[in-house]
Design a protein around this motif. Structure first.
Motif, PDB file in Angstrom:
ATOM      1  N   CYS A 201      -0.823  -2.394  -6.566  1.00 56.42           N
ATOM      2  CA  CYS A 201      -0.813  -3.443  -5.801  1.00 56.42           C
ATOM      3  C   CYS A 201      -1.205  -4.668  -6.950  1.00 56.42           C
ATOM      4  O   CYS A 201      -2.041  -4.466  -7.513  1.00 56.42           O
ATOM      5  CB  CYS A 201      -1.943  -3.332  -4.711  1.00 56.42           C
ATOM      6  N   CYS A 204      -4.706  -6.081  -5.973  1.00 54.75           N
ATOM      7  CA  CYS A 204      -5.957  -5.554  -6.466  1.00 54.75           C
ATOM      8  C   CYS A 204      -5.956  -4.447  -7.807  1.00 54.75           C
ATOM      9  O   CYS A 204      -6.878  -3.958  -8.264  1.00 54.75           O
ATOM     10  CB  CYS A 204      -6.789  -4.939  -5.360  1.00 54.75           C
ATOM     11  N   CYS A 226      -1.880  -2.568   1.494  1.00 56.86           N
ATOM     12  CA  CYS A 226      -2.723  -1.974   0.399  1.00 56.86           C
ATOM     13  C   CYS A 226      -3.954  -1.426   1.010  1.00 56.86           C
ATOM     14  O   CYS A 226      -4.603  -1.878   1.711  1.00 56.86           O
ATOM     15  CB  CYS A 226      -3.008  -2.874  -0.596  1.00 56.86           C
ATOM     16  N   CYS A 229      -7.016  -3.279  -0.485  1.00 60.75           N
ATOM     17  CA  CYS A 229      -7.417  -4.662  -0.494  1.00 60.75           C
ATOM     18  C   CYS A 229      -6.873  -5.094   0.869  1.00 60.75           C
ATOM     19  O   CYS A 229      -7.226  -6.195   1.472  1.00 60.75           O
ATOM     20  CB  CYS A 229      -6.963  -5.480  -1.562  1.00 60.75           C
TER      21      CYS A 229
HETATM   22 ZN   LIG Z   1      -4.255  -4.294  -3.157  1.00 59.33          ZN
END
Ligand SMILES: [Zn+2]
Length: 236
Positions: A201, A204, A226, A229
């Protein structure tokens, strides 16, 4: 262009508009103005408290002045009585002297209290004056900051509004539910969209589990978030 790509392009402009708005809110000039304003209000409050204390002091001084006058009247009437009708008995003289000295002690006590109250009033006056001076300084500093702020602000505001208009234009054609979803995530995390970069991702930098990767890569319309996050991950 698919919906998620449109949303991504919207996000780019949306975040720019937010940043400009934040720049306006966090401008050092504005922060200094807010600080001056808060301090000014604080000083006004303090000044009001001092005024209340002064009013109490004035009442107390009045009361003591009255008591002092009564005592002095009492003393002179005692003395007049003594002169008009001097006692012959020693005992009567002693009792008279005791009464006079009690009266004098009371007068001394009141006079001391009066002196103390006057000193307190002077201290209050000095504090009040310095608070008023500082409040005036804060006010004039605030006024000059505000003049500067008012001069700079229209251009900044116009730039921010123009950027917001660019973002609004990009929002055209985006599905309302998708936009609502974007705004929901945005309340939790900014920016709300992230990309898939090397299986991670981009928001993050967490590696996505293979099941999630599979969903992002294969489902074109499905919204995948995700797990770490909460951002909406798009494949681009
Ligand atoms: Zn993330």
């Amino acid at each position: 262009m698919d919906q998620l790509t449109m949303l991504w392009e919207y996000q780019v402009e949306d975040i720019k508009a937010d940043n400009l708005a934040q720049e306006i809110r966090r401008s050092p000039l504005r922060q200094k103005m807010e600080k001056d304003r808060d301090l000014f209000m604080e000083r006004q409050k303090q000044y009001k408290q001092i005024e209340e204390q002064v009013a109490v002091l004035i009442d107390r001084k009045d009361a003591i002045r009255d008591a002092l006058n009564r005592c002095e009247e009492q003393l002179s009437s005692l003395q007049a009585r003594f002169e008009q009708n001097p006692p012959e008995e020693l005992e009567a003289v002693r009792s008279f002297m005791a009464e006079v000295s009690k009266c004098r002690e009371t007068i001394v006590g009141y006079e001391q209290e009066m002196k103390r109250l006057t000193q307190e009033a002077n201290t209050n006056d000095q504090r009040g004056n310095s608070i008023r001076t500082e409040a005036a300084r804060l006010r004039s500093e605030f006024e000059s900051l505000k003049a500067q702020y008012d001069k700079e602000m229209p251009a900044k505001k116009a730039a921010q509004e123009a950027q917001r208009a660019v973002a609004d234009k990009k929002a055209e054609g985006i599905d309302a539910d998708l936009m609502a979803h974007y705004k929901r995530i945005k309340k939790q995390i900014v920016p709300p969209l992230s990309r898939l970069v090397n299986g991670q991702c981009s928001g993050c930098n967490t590696s996505l589990p293979s099941a999630v990767l599979h969903r992002v890569r294969n489902a074109s319309d499905e919204i995948v978030e995700c797990e770490s996050c909460g951002r909406m991950i798009i494949r681009m």
